[in-house]
Design a protein around this motif. Structure first.
Motif, PDB file in Angstrom:
ATOM      1  N   ALA A  14       0.832  -1.204   0.000  1.00  0.00           N
ATOM      2  CA  ALA A  14       0.000   0.000   0.000  1.00  0.00           C
ATOM      3  C   ALA A  14       0.868   1.256   0.000  1.00  0.00           C
ATOM      4  CB  ALA A  14      -0.930  -0.002   1.209  1.00  0.00           C
ATOM      5  N   LEU A  15       1.951   1.251   0.771  1.00  0.00           N
ATOM      6  CA  LEU A  15       2.842   2.411   0.806  1.00  0.00           C
ATOM      7  C   LEU A  15       3.487   2.641  -0.544  1.00  0.00           C
ATOM      8  CD1 LEU A  15       4.616   1.994   4.260  1.00  0.00           C
ATOM      9  CD2 LEU A  15       2.965   3.753   3.613  1.00  0.00           C
ATOM     10  N   HIS A  16       3.925   1.570  -1.185  1.00  0.00           N
ATOM     11  CA  HIS A  16       4.563   1.699  -2.489  1.00  0.00           C
ATOM     12  C   HIS A  16       3.558   2.177  -3.532  1.00  0.00           C
ATOM     13  CE1 HIS A  16       6.661   0.857  -6.175  1.00  0.00           C
ATOM     14  NE2 HIS A  16       7.771   0.718  -5.485  1.00  0.00           N
ATOM     15  N   ALA A  17       2.330   1.718  -3.447  1.00  0.00           N
ATOM     16  CA  ALA A  17       1.314   2.083  -4.422  1.00  0.00           C
ATOM     17  C   ALA A  17       0.903   3.543  -4.300  1.00  0.00           C
ATOM     18  CB  ALA A  17       0.092   1.186  -4.267  1.00  0.00           C
ATOM     19  N   SER A  18       1.141   4.167  -3.137  1.00  0.00           N
ATOM     20  CA  SER A  18       0.698   5.541  -2.939  1.00  0.00           C
ATOM     21  C   SER A  18       1.577   6.550  -3.666  1.00  0.00           C
ATOM     22  CB  SER A  18       0.656   5.867  -1.445  1.00  0.00           C
ATOM     23  OG  SER A  18       1.964   5.851  -0.908  1.00  0.00           O
ATOM     24  N   ALA A  19       2.802   6.216  -3.985  1.00  0.00           N
ATOM     25  CA  ALA A  19       3.688   7.128  -4.689  1.00  0.00           C
ATOM     26  C   ALA A  19       3.599   6.857  -6.187  1.00  0.00           C
ATOM     27  CB  ALA A  19       5.120   6.946  -4.218  1.00  0.00           C
ATOM     28  N   ALA A  20       3.507   7.934  -6.947  1.00  0.00           N
ATOM     29  CA  ALA A  20       3.414   7.797  -8.394  1.00  0.00           C
ATOM     30  C   ALA A  20       4.814   7.678  -8.989  1.00  0.00           C
ATOM     31  CB  ALA A  20       2.701   9.010  -8.980  1.00  0.00           C
ATOM     32  N   PRO A  21       4.931   6.982 -10.113  1.00  0.00           N
ATOM     33  CA  PRO A  21       6.245   6.888 -10.752  1.00  0.00           C
ATOM     34  C   PRO A  21       6.683   8.257 -11.289  1.00  0.00           C
ATOM     35  CG  PRO A  21       4.560   5.944 -12.164  1.00  0.00           C
ATOM     36  CD  PRO A  21       3.902   6.284 -10.849  1.00  0.00           C
ATOM     37  N   THR A  22       7.945   8.364 -11.570  1.00  0.00           N
ATOM     38  CA  THR A  22       8.485   9.597 -12.137  1.00  0.00           C
ATOM     39  C   THR A  22       7.812   9.860 -13.483  1.00  0.00           C
ATOM     40  OG1 THR A  22      10.587   9.215 -11.030  1.00  0.00           O
ATOM     41  CG2 THR A  22      10.620  10.703 -12.926  1.00  0.00           C
ATOM     42  N   PRO A  23       7.345  11.091 -13.727  1.00  0.00           N
ATOM     43  CA  PRO A  23       6.719  11.405 -15.018  1.00  0.00           C
ATOM     44  C   PRO A  23       7.657  11.095 -16.191  1.00  0.00           C
ATOM     45  CG  PRO A  23       6.339  13.168 -13.429  1.00  0.00           C
ATOM     46  CD  PRO A  23       7.326  12.232 -12.802  1.00  0.00           C
TER      47      PRO A  23
END
Length: 133
Positions: A14-23
């Motif tokens: 869940a923590l990893h999913a909350s951050a978006a990848p680099t544009p």
């Protein structure tokens, strides 16, 4: 124990999913920078230990993975500052040593290379151009 591990895995997911990848435009510039570092033949000094450009790229991209798990980078300059300019353990700056030239701080070297990329590769998306960290 099994429930605790399952819960930990779920939390980490869940923590990893909350951050978006680099544009994509920023990631394209990062990839171009790392390509320049590898192709340069320069050595990368981390905490007094010299590494090849390929080894430096691998290390820096691991740091990028970690950063992407925490937040979304807003510019390529922010990537340089947070992942490619100093050791997160010692706080000491990284250096780039090319041939017989004096070593320069990696932040300066990478920023100069970024300017070259931005002026010589018009096909590269420049989503972070002009933005600072």
């Amino acid at each position: 124990m099994k429930n605790a591990l399952s819960g930990l895995a779920l939390l980490l997911s869940a923590l990893h999913a909350s951050a978006a990848p680099t544009p994509a435009p920023i990631r394209a510039e990062i990839d171009a920078l790392m390509g320049k570092l590898v192709a340069s033949g320069c050595q990368f000094d981390r905490n007094g230990s010299l590494h090849s450009g390929a080894e430096a790229k691998s290390h820096i991209l691991r740091k990028l993975d970690y950063l992407e798990g925490k937040s979304t980078l807003q510019s390529t300059e922010q990537f340089i500052e947070l992942a490619a300019s100093k050791s997160s353990r010692s706080g000491k700056p990284y250096f780039v040593k090319c041939g017989s030239d004096a070593a320069v701080e990696s932040q300066r070297w990478l920023t100069q290379q970024l300017q070259v990329i931005r002026t010589t590769d018009p096909k590269l998306p420049q989503g972070s151009k002009g933005k600072s960290s």
